[in-house]
Design a protein around this motif. Sequence first.
Motif, mmCIF file in Angstrom:
data_model
loop_
_atom_site.group_PDB
_atom_site.id
_atom_site.type_symbol
_atom_site.label_atom_id
_atom_site.label_comp_id
_atom_site.label_asym_id
_atom_site.label_seq_id
_atom_site.Cartn_x
_atom_site.Cartn_y
_atom_site.Cartn_z
ATOM 1 N N HIS A 37 63.127 -8.998 -4.135
ATOM 2 C CA HIS A 37 63.922 -10.191 -4.448
ATOM 3 C C HIS A 37 63.583 -11.361 -3.533
ATOM 4 C CE1 HIS A 37 66.828 -8.287 -7.264
ATOM 5 N NE2 HIS A 37 66.586 -7.190 -6.549
ATOM 6 N N ALA A 38 62.995 -11.072 -2.378
ATOM 7 C CA ALA A 38 62.635 -12.117 -1.415
ATOM 8 C C ALA A 38 61.259 -11.757 -0.844
ATOM 9 C CB ALA A 38 63.677 -12.222 -0.314
ATOM 10 N N PRO A 39 60.178 -12.017 -1.585
ATOM 11 C CA PRO A 39 58.839 -11.565 -1.184
ATOM 12 C C PRO A 39 58.421 -12.030 0.209
ATOM 13 C CG PRO A 39 58.827 -12.337 -3.453
ATOM 14 C CD PRO A 39 60.166 -12.691 -2.901
ATOM 15 N N ASP A 40 58.879 -13.190 0.636
ATOM 16 C CA ASP A 40 58.517 -13.692 1.959
ATOM 17 C C ASP A 40 59.489 -13.238 3.043
ATOM 18 O OD1 ASP A 40 56.312 -15.073 0.917
ATOM 19 O OD2 ASP A 40 57.559 -16.807 0.414
ATOM 20 N N GLY A 41 60.454 -12.441 2.646
ATOM 21 C CA GLY A 41 61.464 -11.979 3.588
ATOM 22 C C GLY A 41 62.730 -12.809 3.495
#
Length: 308
Positions: free
Chosen positions: A206-210
């Motif tokens: 849901h938050a690929p970059d963290g």
Amino acid sequence: MRAVAMTSFGGPEVLSVVEVPTPEPEAGQVRVRVKAATVNNFDLVARAGWLGGMLPPGPRYVLGWDVAGEIDAVAPDVTGFAPGDAVIGMSDWLDTRAGTYAEYVVLNAASVTRAPAGATPLQAATIPVNGLTALRILELLDPAPGATIAVTGAGGAVGGYTAELARGRGHRVLALASAQDEAFLTGLGATFVPRSDDPVAALRAHAPDGVDALVDAATIGPEMIAAVRDGGAYAGLTPPKTPGPERGIGVHRVHVTADGARLAELVSLAEQGRLTLRVAQDFPFEQAPQAHAMLAKGGVRGRVLLTP
């Protein structure tokens, strides 16, 4: 007065109802007639004897941090409270040893505030420890407006309050929890993330970059830091076992103390319908062992409470 006490460490069976002296308020204090006291995980730890030298064996301990009730007596120097006032409060138990599993408890007036209008004592008693913990978490994380915040154990007591408060402040919340919590969490406006064997991957989907910040209310462990972006923030309820910040991530352990003024903020939110007060089950003092066993079993949604 009657109180739930223990004179030895062990399982829930060490708890029993005993007669103890009724405490008298000293300068700056109030006495609260207890109507409901919450059972916290800390109580299970203390009862089991896992605090080492912090609690020497032998003395009689009355546990309990949260309370809802009414003012019974006030010290002469206390203003703003009068007998009969409905209040909630918190005992800094490790410092005070003033447990709320009793018919009466004496607290500093600064640790108490009025109870939320329209809430039952059982509902009101769910606020202090976990509500103050959630506020402290968001203070430590200090997320920017609209930040993405992940919360593990989002269906639990601390996690639920944290998710709701974060959503109330306009943050995007990724709520990692079991399937039974989906309706509750989506109702708060959070994005439900099913609990899995790889929670970091589940959040990264849901938050690929963290995520900007992560609250490990489920105490999964410091491996959850891997779900946080570089320069983000992580808050845990137990000391993180890491050598120090990594990738510029701020790592925080959450510690909370009694604060009547902050409690008043939470009361206002509850009265506005912006803080959901969840009660799982209440037990009379005589059934304190059953209450402890229920919480220890896990899977409880809402708070377990004791009533005189």
